[in-house]
Design an enzyme around this catalytic site. Structure first.
Site: not given
Length: 134
Positions: A15-17
């Site tokens: 996942t990203d931020q």
């Protein structure tokens, strides 16, 4: 078997931020689907490569409908579309636990002779497995 399904849980590292699956990871989910689709047919990339044939991706498209998020349990559906000449094509659908369609995709791969680097017809042991009842 034209369709194969498997489940994968989204890991934090994917996942990203924002807590959403990073777009580049969908290609890996599709690859996992193809590998398991082949395995269920009694084939493997490893076996083909040991016998001098590789299957590089030459085209990949994705369409994101809704985001997948950390810890979601995804269902990746791999659908054999067609095999023509030296190419094999797959469609993909990814669903969340609620059955919502998150992502669709398509890939085209080419059978390549590992010695020459040139496209080749699929080996007979592959073509025999790709005969499906309509």
């Amino acid at each position: 078997m034209k369709i194969h399904q498997f489940k994968v849980r989204v890991r934090y590292a994917e996942t990203d931020q924002m807590g959403v699956v990073y777009h580049g990871n969908y290609a890996q989910y599709f690859e996992m689907g193809r590998v398991e689709w082949l395995r269920d047919l009694g084939l493997s990339y490893k076996f083909m490569e040991e016998n001098g044939v590789m299957l590089p991706v030459v085209s990949l498209s994705l369409n994101y409908k809704k985001p997948a998020r950390y810890d979601d349990l995804l269902t990746v559906k791999t659908i054999f579309k067609k095999q023509e000449s030296v190419k094999i094509e797959f469609d993909y659908e990814i669903y969340n636990e609620n059955g919502e369609l998150l992502t669709i995709g398509n890939s085209v791969l080419v059978f390549v002779d590992m010695k020459t680097g040139r496209p080749v017809a699929p080996p007979n042991y592959v073509k025999e497995k790709l005969v499906f009842d309509s």
